[in-house]
Design an enzyme around this catalytic site. Sequence first.
Site, PDB file in Angstrom:
ATOM      1  CB  THR A 271     -10.126   0.275   5.683  1.00 18.01           C
ATOM      2  OG1 THR A 271      -9.362   0.996   6.633  1.00 18.01           O
ATOM      3  CG2 THR A 271     -10.737   1.225   4.694  1.00 18.01           C
TER       4      THR A 271
ATOM      5  CG  ASP B  45      -2.014  -0.977   1.217  1.00 21.31           C
ATOM      6  OD1 ASP B  45      -2.321  -1.481   0.126  1.00 21.31           O
ATOM      7  OD2 ASP B  45      -2.589  -1.272   2.290  1.00 21.31           O
TER       8      ASP B  45
ATOM      9  CG  ASN C  78     -19.007  -6.831   1.761  1.00 22.16           C
ATOM     10  OD1 ASN C  78     -19.655  -7.131   0.754  1.00 22.16           O
ATOM     11  ND2 ASN C  78     -18.053  -5.923   1.734  1.00 22.16           N
TER      12      ASN C  78
ATOM     13  N   GLY D 129      -3.193  -5.974   0.954  1.00 22.01           N
ATOM     14  CA  GLY D 129      -3.725  -7.104   0.177  1.00 22.01           C
ATOM     15  C   GLY D 129      -4.595  -7.945   1.099  1.00 22.01           C
TER      16      GLY D 129
ATOM     17  N   GLY E 147     -13.584  -6.637   7.345  1.00 22.79           N
ATOM     18  CA  GLY E 147     -13.905  -7.940   6.755  1.00 22.79           C
ATOM     19  C   GLY E 147     -12.698  -8.879   6.819  1.00 22.79           C
ATOM     20  CG  ASP E 148      -9.136  -8.045   4.691  1.00 20.81           C
ATOM     21  OD1 ASP E 148      -9.845  -8.765   3.960  1.00 20.81           O
ATOM     22  OD2 ASP E 148      -8.474  -7.074   4.273  1.00 20.81           O
TER      23      ASP E 148
ATOM     24  N   GLY F 299     -23.440  -6.556  12.531  1.00 24.41           N
ATOM     25  CA  GLY F 299     -22.968  -7.886  12.916  1.00 24.41           C
ATOM     26  C   GLY F 299     -22.941  -8.841  11.738  1.00 24.41           C
TER      27      GLY F 299
ATOM     28  N   GLY G 283      -5.307 -11.137   1.144  1.00 25.08           N
ATOM     29  CA  GLY G 283      -4.714 -12.383   1.627  1.00 25.08           C
ATOM     30  C   GLY G 283      -3.790 -12.111   2.799  1.00 25.08           C
TER      31      GLY G 283
ATOM     32  N   GLY H 278     -21.312  -5.275   8.487  1.00 27.97           N
ATOM     33  CA  GLY H 278     -20.754  -4.080   9.124  1.00 27.97           C
ATOM     34  C   GLY H 278     -21.201  -3.971  10.567  1.00 27.97           C
TER      35      GLY H 278
HETATM   36  P1  ATP Z   1     -14.058  -3.849   4.612  1.00 27.83           P
HETATM   37  O1  ATP Z   1     -14.437  -3.974   3.151  1.00 27.83           O
HETATM   38  O2  ATP Z   1     -14.136  -2.451   5.138  1.00 27.83           O
HETATM   39  O3  ATP Z   1     -12.779  -4.531   4.941  1.00 27.83           O
HETATM   40  P2  ATP Z   1     -16.285  -5.582   4.992  1.00 27.83           P
HETATM   41  O4  ATP Z   1     -17.389  -4.778   4.376  1.00 27.83           O
HETATM   42  O5  ATP Z   1     -15.741  -6.721   4.214  1.00 27.83           O
HETATM   43  O6  ATP Z   1     -15.135  -4.644   5.468  1.00 27.83           O
HETATM   44  P3  ATP Z   1     -17.882  -5.637   7.364  1.00 27.83           P
HETATM   45  O7  ATP Z   1     -19.120  -6.386   7.117  1.00 27.83           O
HETATM   46  O8  ATP Z   1     -17.949  -4.147   7.322  1.00 27.83           O
HETATM   47  O9  ATP Z   1     -16.748  -6.190   6.379  1.00 27.83           O
HETATM   48  O10 ATP Z   1     -17.270  -6.023   8.792  1.00 27.83           O
HETATM   49  C1  ATP Z   1     -16.921  -7.341   9.161  1.00 27.83           C
HETATM   50  C2  ATP Z   1     -17.318  -7.557  10.606  1.00 27.83           C
HETATM   51  O11 ATP Z   1     -16.586  -6.634  11.434  1.00 27.83           O
HETATM   52  C3  ATP Z   1     -18.793  -7.296  10.884  1.00 27.83           C
HETATM   53  O12 ATP Z   1     -19.572  -8.456  10.688  1.00 27.83           O
HETATM   54  C4  ATP Z   1     -18.763  -6.853  12.348  1.00 27.83           C
HETATM   55  O13 ATP Z   1     -18.789  -7.962  13.222  1.00 27.83           O
HETATM   56  C5  ATP Z   1     -17.405  -6.158  12.485  1.00 27.83           C
HETATM   57  N1  ATP Z   1     -17.597  -4.700  12.354  1.00 27.83           N
HETATM   58  C6  ATP Z   1     -17.521  -3.948  11.228  1.00 27.83           C
HETATM   59  N2  ATP Z   1     -17.813  -2.653  11.498  1.00 27.83           N
HETATM   60  C7  ATP Z   1     -18.075  -2.585  12.817  1.00 27.83           C
HETATM   61  C8  ATP Z   1     -18.448  -1.525  13.721  1.00 27.83           C
HETATM   62  N3  ATP Z   1     -18.588  -0.258  13.303  1.00 27.83           N
HETATM   63  N4  ATP Z   1     -18.631  -1.847  15.030  1.00 27.83           N
HETATM   64  C9  ATP Z   1     -18.484  -3.110  15.476  1.00 27.83           C
HETATM   65  N5  ATP Z   1     -18.146  -4.151  14.685  1.00 27.83           N
HETATM   66  C10 ATP Z   1     -17.946  -3.899  13.375  1.00 27.83           C
END
Ligand code: ATP
Length: 305
Positions: A250, A14, A186, A40, A253-254, A227, A42, A224
């Site tokens: 950011t 990055d 997601n 990345g 999800g990882d 949950g 992975g 997000g």
């Molecule tokens: P990104 O693309 O930003 O890496 P994503 O969209 O793949 O993330 P999210 O669904 O946003 O992944 O988040 C993964 C998990 O992290 C969610 O299921 C939740 O448990 C936790 N999480 C994300 N945002 C929050 C938040 N604001 N507060 C508490 N837990 C969160």
Amino acid sequence: MQPNIVILGSFVVDLMGRAHHLPKPGETVKGSMFKLGPGGKGSNQGVAANRAGANVTMVTKIGNDLFGKVATDFFEKEGMDTSYVFQDKEIETGTALILVDENTSQNSILVTSGACGNIKNEEILKCEDKIKEAKVFLTQLETNLDAVEFAIDIAKKNNITTVLNPAPIQPISDELLSKIDIITPNEVEASILTGVEIKDMDDARKSADIFIEKGVTNVIITMGNQGAYVRCKDEERIIPRYNVDAIDTTGAGDAFNGGFVTALGEGKGIFEAAKFGNAVGALSVTKIGTAPAMPTRETINNFII
Ligand code: ATP
């Protein structure tokens, strides 16, 4: 006991610069800050799993260049096995050029997967013994798809649990979906892959139905700060998010994926493992960055109590 987890995925460096506005075509803007670091999907998921307590084997590819050394130095510092970090003789290490507008926080990103988009089947074959020893095999869609498919076939053939985080989104065949034990999109990725617009948990259920029809065994849709929605064949649960002060989401999800596979590898059931993933995701959003924001097992244990 630290579970063996094999992660096939991307490594990119990055390169992030901040300025008072994003440059328009043809414009040069004086930046206020520059930062270089490992990235990345992975790699980020590997770090999350490693810090959460897994014994991670990273399968990725770098170039024969300075940024490749950033990768190996970083993995070694994290205590991760680098025996399967392959090196491409011609293609450079992947990069993400990230420009951030410091007034609006908007960004423009140009990602080039570079060497990690050129992983060969013969390289995947070299990891077969590692995959056989693993509790879980995790991958995403940031490396070349043929390598992903080939590795999933090897994991399946050896009865290893396969987890696919379908990001960044791209079309995937029903044949590939039918080989996935657990898919972890997601809500945006799940919407695109199933055609169901997801706003709430009812929509997530409809989307999960379609994944199951396509042959996926279990579905987790991360939502997000709502949950995660978790669906096994006959049972579903909504796993609530942990309440935290989010600073930078950011990489959440990882973090979730790395935490989830670690807990699964330790023998936790899918619902319990998703709860652990939620904790790792929540902790990651309390810090700035992706890999540097991944919590250690000690932090996770103290948080969950
Ligand atoms: P990104 O693309 O930003 O890496 P994503 O969209 O793949 O993330 P999210 O669904 O946003 O992944 O988040 C993964 C998990 O992290 C969610 O299921 C939740 O448990 C936790 N999480 C994300 N945002 C929050 C938040 N604001 N507060 C508490 N837990 C969160």
